[in-house]
Design a protein around this motif. Structure first.
Motif, PDB file in Angstrom:
ATOM      1  N   LEU A 171       0.836  -1.206   0.000  1.00 22.84           N
ATOM      2  CA  LEU A 171       0.000   0.000   0.000  1.00 22.84           C
ATOM      3  C   LEU A 171       0.864   1.247   0.000  1.00 22.84           C
ATOM      4  CD1 LEU A 171      -2.888  -0.977   2.438  1.00 22.84           C
ATOM      5  CD2 LEU A 171      -2.951  -0.793  -0.049  1.00 22.84           C
ATOM      6  N   MET A 174       2.096   1.677  -3.514  1.00 21.70           N
ATOM      7  CA  MET A 174       1.008   2.217  -4.343  1.00 21.70           C
ATOM      8  C   MET A 174       0.936   3.736  -4.164  1.00 21.70           C
ATOM      9  SD  MET A 174      -2.338   3.416  -4.009  1.00 21.70           S
ATOM     10  CE  MET A 174      -3.050   2.734  -2.519  1.00 21.70           C
ATOM     11  N   PHE A 178       1.665   6.646  -7.144  1.00 26.29           N
ATOM     12  CA  PHE A 178       0.683   7.645  -7.562  1.00 26.29           C
ATOM     13  C   PHE A 178       1.037   9.048  -7.071  1.00 26.29           C
ATOM     14  CE2 PHE A 178      -2.045   3.972  -8.366  1.00 26.29           C
ATOM     15  CZ  PHE A 178      -2.668   4.356  -9.543  1.00 26.29           C
ATOM     16  N   VAL A 180       1.044  10.290  -3.990  1.00 23.50           N
ATOM     17  CA  VAL A 180       0.128  10.823  -2.976  1.00 23.50           C
ATOM     18  C   VAL A 180       0.916  11.665  -1.971  1.00 23.50           C
ATOM     19  CG1 VAL A 180      -1.496  10.191  -1.156  1.00 23.50           C
ATOM     20  CG2 VAL A 180      -1.366   8.818  -3.236  1.00 23.50           C
ATOM     21  N   LYS A 184      -1.930  13.526   2.951  1.00 24.53           N
ATOM     22  CA  LYS A 184      -2.999  12.585   2.621  1.00 24.53           C
ATOM     23  C   LYS A 184      -2.651  11.176   3.058  1.00 24.53           C
ATOM     24  CE  LYS A 184      -5.852  13.052  -1.269  1.00 24.53           C
ATOM     25  NZ  LYS A 184      -5.969  13.062  -2.733  1.00 24.53           N
ATOM     26  N   ALA A 192      -6.269   6.217   9.260  1.00 19.64           N
ATOM     27  CA  ALA A 192      -7.483   5.443   8.995  1.00 19.64           C
ATOM     28  C   ALA A 192      -7.212   3.956   9.141  1.00 19.64           C
ATOM     29  CB  ALA A 192      -8.009   5.748   7.596  1.00 19.64           C
ATOM     30  N   TRP A 270     -15.156  -1.542   7.798  1.00 19.48           N
ATOM     31  CA  TRP A 270     -14.597  -2.182   6.618  1.00 19.48           C
ATOM     32  C   TRP A 270     -14.170  -3.607   6.893  1.00 19.48           C
ATOM     33  CZ3 TRP A 270      -9.430  -3.669   7.101  1.00 19.48           C
ATOM     34  CH2 TRP A 270      -8.756  -3.130   8.195  1.00 19.48           C
TER      35      TRP A 270
ATOM     36  N   ARG B  86      -4.568  -3.581  -4.647  1.00 21.16           N
ATOM     37  CA  ARG B  86      -3.941  -2.584  -3.765  1.00 21.16           C
ATOM     38  C   ARG B  86      -4.847  -1.391  -3.480  1.00 21.16           C
ATOM     39  NH1 ARG B  86       2.505  -2.775  -4.907  1.00 21.16           N
ATOM     40  NH2 ARG B  86       2.505  -4.998  -5.276  1.00 21.16           N
ATOM     41  N   LEU B  87      -6.007  -1.690  -2.933  1.00 21.10           N
ATOM     42  CA  LEU B  87      -6.904  -0.628  -2.490  1.00 21.10           C
ATOM     43  C   LEU B  87      -6.762  -0.506  -0.981  1.00 21.10           C
ATOM     44  CD1 LEU B  87     -10.006  -1.875  -4.492  1.00 21.10           C
ATOM     45  CD2 LEU B  87      -8.352  -0.140  -5.189  1.00 21.10           C
ATOM     46  N   LEU B  88      -7.033   0.684  -0.447  1.00 24.08           N
ATOM     47  CA  LEU B  88      -7.041   0.828   1.006  1.00 24.08           C
ATOM     48  C   LEU B  88      -8.292   0.110   1.514  1.00 24.08           C
ATOM     49  CD1 LEU B  88      -6.245   4.663   1.325  1.00 24.08           C
ATOM     50  CD2 LEU B  88      -4.633   2.750   1.285  1.00 24.08           C
ATOM     51  N   PRO B  89      -8.125  -0.936   2.306  1.00 19.76           N
ATOM     52  CA  PRO B  89      -9.296  -1.728   2.702  1.00 19.76           C
ATOM     53  C   PRO B  89     -10.283  -0.941   3.547  1.00 19.76           C
ATOM     54  CG  PRO B  89      -7.255  -2.721   3.552  1.00 19.76           C
ATOM     55  CD  PRO B  89      -6.875  -1.451   2.864  1.00 19.76           C
ATOM     56  N   TRP B  90      -9.783   0.102   4.248  1.00 17.32           N
ATOM     57  CA  TRP B  90     -10.634   0.864   5.160  1.00 17.32           C
ATOM     58  C   TRP B  90     -11.258   2.086   4.508  1.00 17.32           C
ATOM     59  CZ3 TRP B  90      -5.671  -0.802   6.415  1.00 17.32           C
ATOM     60  CH2 TRP B  90      -4.639   0.035   5.968  1.00 17.32           C
ATOM     61  N   ARG B  91     -11.144   2.195   3.195  1.00 20.76           N
ATOM     62  CA  ARG B  91     -11.763   3.317   2.501  1.00 20.76           C
ATOM     63  C   ARG B  91     -12.720   2.774   1.437  1.00 20.76           C
ATOM     64  NH1 ARG B  91     -11.290   6.619   6.048  1.00 20.76           N
ATOM     65  NH2 ARG B  91      -9.717   8.221   6.145  1.00 20.76           N
ATOM     66  N   MET B  98     -10.452   8.767  -4.917  1.00 24.02           N
ATOM     67  CA  MET B  98     -10.072  10.140  -4.600  1.00 24.02           C
ATOM     68  C   MET B  98      -8.692  10.221  -3.934  1.00 24.02           C
ATOM     69  SD  MET B  98     -12.505  11.615  -5.979  1.00 24.02           S
ATOM     70  CE  MET B  98     -12.037  13.313  -5.624  1.00 24.02           C
ATOM     71  N   TYR B  99      -8.295   9.121  -3.293  1.00 25.58           N
ATOM     72  CA  TYR B  99      -7.011   9.100  -2.583  1.00 25.58           C
ATOM     73  C   TYR B  99      -5.847   9.464  -3.503  1.00 25.58           C
ATOM     74  CZ  TYR B  99      -3.093   7.066   0.074  1.00 25.58           C
ATOM     75  OH  TYR B  99      -1.909   6.857   0.732  1.00 25.58           O
ATOM     76  N   VAL B 100      -5.896   9.043  -4.763  1.00 24.27           N
ATOM     77  CA  VAL B 100      -4.765   9.285  -5.661  1.00 24.27           C
ATOM     78  C   VAL B 100      -4.946  10.545  -6.511  1.00 24.27           C
ATOM     79  CG1 VAL B 100      -4.202   6.836  -5.779  1.00 24.27           C
ATOM     80  CG2 VAL B 100      -5.726   7.824  -7.475  1.00 24.27           C
ATOM     81  N   PHE B 128     -16.974  -1.088   0.534  1.00 25.55           N
ATOM     82  CA  PHE B 128     -15.575  -1.284   0.888  1.00 25.55           C
ATOM     83  C   PHE B 128     -14.985  -2.371  -0.008  1.00 25.55           C
ATOM     84  CE2 PHE B 128     -17.205   0.495   4.895  1.00 25.55           C
ATOM     85  CZ  PHE B 128     -16.291   1.523   5.047  1.00 25.55           C
TER      86      PHE B 128
END
Ligand SMILES: Nc1ncnc2c1ncn2[C@@H]1O[C@H](COP(=O)(O)OP(=O)(O)OP(=O)(O)O)[C@@H](O)[C@H]1O
Ligand SMILES: [Mg+2]
Lengths: 286, 250
Positions: A171, A174, A178, A180, A184, A192, A270, B86-91, B98-100, B128
């Protein structure tokens, strides 16, 4: 040859069963069952006070009366003193736990150096700290506060470390790929990611350390729920003894169920249910 | 229109066991990609394909040599589709999009939604990642990479974890997206058929991270897997690979 299998509509659970396994139903029925068992126990063990005797004496403790030597208002003084120590102890243990947990989660060297120590601390019961801190600091605010802090600390640390480890290098890569921004990343990747684990740690810290503050006040206090518990114990008045202990347990359980469990569930939307989390933690401890 | 220049690039990793040999992931490669072309990088497992993309994206650094990725002389904006989502699991899905992204304006949200819609995920904005199937998560990853409107899109075996049917449908999605947007794409795969179907050019890497071949493919897009011209070319190129000397993996 073909066999036709009759399709059976799954029957919904009965209303009673559904209520019993709901959050509120489970809490209420557990409380009722507990009271019934307690009442039954008093039939066979005469020295165990009945629930009613306990309620009576606690009523007098709260309102002030002619039973014993309680003055009006003292109940709240004792509670305030204990809650303050409990809160300070939790704050210290929590802060240390977050810092050390983050370190263990983020660095393999830190994990090698300190994670075993934290696991040993996890297994130390509160009364050991109550003894030790009373030996070290004598009578005063330090012993109860530090007993809570020491007991709470490893539970927070273990959970936070687990949370930090959930933020995988993948993560982070990633986010780098990108481009980031650091702000953020801190907010959406780190904070989070660990919030749910932080609440889980705090919950368990609260639950394992409440008896620490009472024990410590039992040994060295002049005020507090633990002190008052001992007062009635020494006076051979078991309803008072039990009443104070139970009132504090009710307070802690209510705080957990009404506030922290909800916050944790929200932060962990989640992921899993609280039940699964409880099981997971019990597995790490047991 | 990104320009990628890789010159004398080498990457060594420390020996995996004490006293072992260093790992040569990439050995002195040179190549250039210029313009809106779809380039595949194929080669057997362990030949440095992911390492190359990681260096291009700044996640990893070269041992020697250099890479530059520019857009009209300035550093290019990158999108990256990984082997896993590779996604943020908690978003939520939308928050992951929007994160990127650089701005959080309404337009930006609408734009993210547009790309989710292109991969058929209109109804997942508030879900999620854990509530989506693996293929759906991968589609979010693809939408995310396209939605930053990158100058260079890096894709690392984006379909290899998926079943054949889902992979085929995503390949069609990808061709569709690409023919609409025409970005510069570097697409890593070890599936030669896939490479032939999608690319204008195929760079073949051999074990040790050296360039073995560089093939141009001149067929119009989009290409159907069932198109006989594609099938003929696939067979032809597969034939060339049968002669490739691949040392046995120990
Ligand atoms: N972080 C690392 N540390 C040590 N060695 C590494 C690291 N990353 C990759 N390697 C080694 O570098 C070589 C190339 O790895 P890479 O992941 O680039 O291969 P690949 O071509 O992407 O393979 P695959 O098709 O299986 O994904 C391998 O031998 C691998 O073991
Ligand atoms: Mg790879």
């Amino acid at each position: 040859m073909t066999t036709l299998i009759q399709e059976v509509e799954p029957e919904p659970d009965s209303a009673i069963k559904r209520w019993l396994v709901s959050d509120r139903g489970a809490t209420i029925s557990a409380a009722v069952l507990f009271l019934v068992m307690w009442q039954l126990l008093t039939l066979f063990a005469p020295r165990v006070p009945t629930p009613w005797a306990v309620v009576k004496i606690m009523w007098i403790e709260v309102t002030g009366g002619d039973y014993g030597s309680v003055r009006r208002g003292e109940f709240w003084n004792h509670y305030a003193a204990t809650l303050q120590r409990y809160a300070y102890g939790l704050a210290i243990g929590f802060t240390a736990g977050v810092l050390v947990g983050a370190l263990i989660g983020a660095s393999n060297i830190a994990r090698a150096l300190i994670s075993d120590t934290v696991l040993v601390l996890l297994a130390l019961p509160a009364f050991v700290w109550a003894f030790l801190t009373t030996m070290w600091f004598g009578i005063g605010w330090q012993a109860p506060v530090l007993t809570v802090a020491f007991t709470a600390f490893p539970f927070v640390a273990v959970n936070v470390a687990q949370g930090v480890r959930a933020i995988t290098p993948d993560l982070r890569h990633m986010s780098t790929a990108f481009g980031v921004t650091p702000v953020k990343r801190f907010r959406h990747l780190i904070l989070a990611g660990i919030t749910g684990y932080v609440f889980a740690g705090l919950r368990f810290a609260m639950i394992v350390s409440w008896n620490g503050v009472l024990l410590s006040e039992w040994f060295n206090g002049q005020v507090g729920v633990g002190f008052r518990t001992r007062y009635w114990f020494d006076a051979n008045r078991y309803p008072g003894f039990l009443g104070w202990v139970i009132s504090f347990i009710i307070f802690v359980v209510a705080l957990d169920r009404l506030v922290l469990t909800k916050l944790q569930a929200r932060a962990f939307r989640w992921r899993k249910t609280n039940d699964e989390l409880d099981k997971e933690l019990l597995a790490t401890v047991g | 229109m990104a320009k990628v220049t890789v010159s004398k690039l080498a990457k060594l990793f420390p020996p995996p066991i004490k006293g072992g040999d260093v790992v040569r992931a990439i050995t002195n490669i040179d190549f250039e990609v210029d313009g809106n072309v779809f380039v595949s990088i194929v080669g057997p497992s362990g030949c440095g394909k992911s390492t190359l993309l990681n260096i291009l994206s700044g996640v990893d650094t070269p041992t020697s040599g250099s890479v530059t990725v520019t857009e009209a002389g300035k550093p290019a904006k990158l999108g990256y589709v990984f082997q896993d989502a590779r996604l943020l699991p908690w978003r939520s899905v939308m928050d992951n999009m929007m994160y990127v992204r650089d701005d959080a304006s309404e337009e930006s949200v609408a734009n993210a939604a547009k790309y989710l819609s292109m991969v058929g995920l209109d109804h997942t904005h508030e879900m999620f990642p854990g509530q989506l199937s693996g293929g759906m998560q991968q589609r979010v990853g693809i939408a995310r990479a396209f939605s930053v409107e990158p100058d260079l899109l890096l894709m690392d075996e984006p379909f290899s974890h998926l079943d054949a049917m889902t992979a085929r449908s995503l390949r069609d999605h990808l061709q569709d997206l690409w023919s609409r947007t025409r970005k510069t794409v570097l697409f890593v795969t070890h599936d030669v058929m896939e490479a032939v179907q999608l690319s204008d050019r195929i760079i073949v890497l051999a074990p040790g991270g050296v360039i073995y071949d560089d093939i141009s493919i001149d067929l119009p897009h989009p290409r159907k897997a069932s198109d006989p011209k594609v099938a003929t070319l696939q067979a032809e190129i597969l034939g060339q690979f049968e002669n490739m000397q691949i040392p046995a993996v120990e």
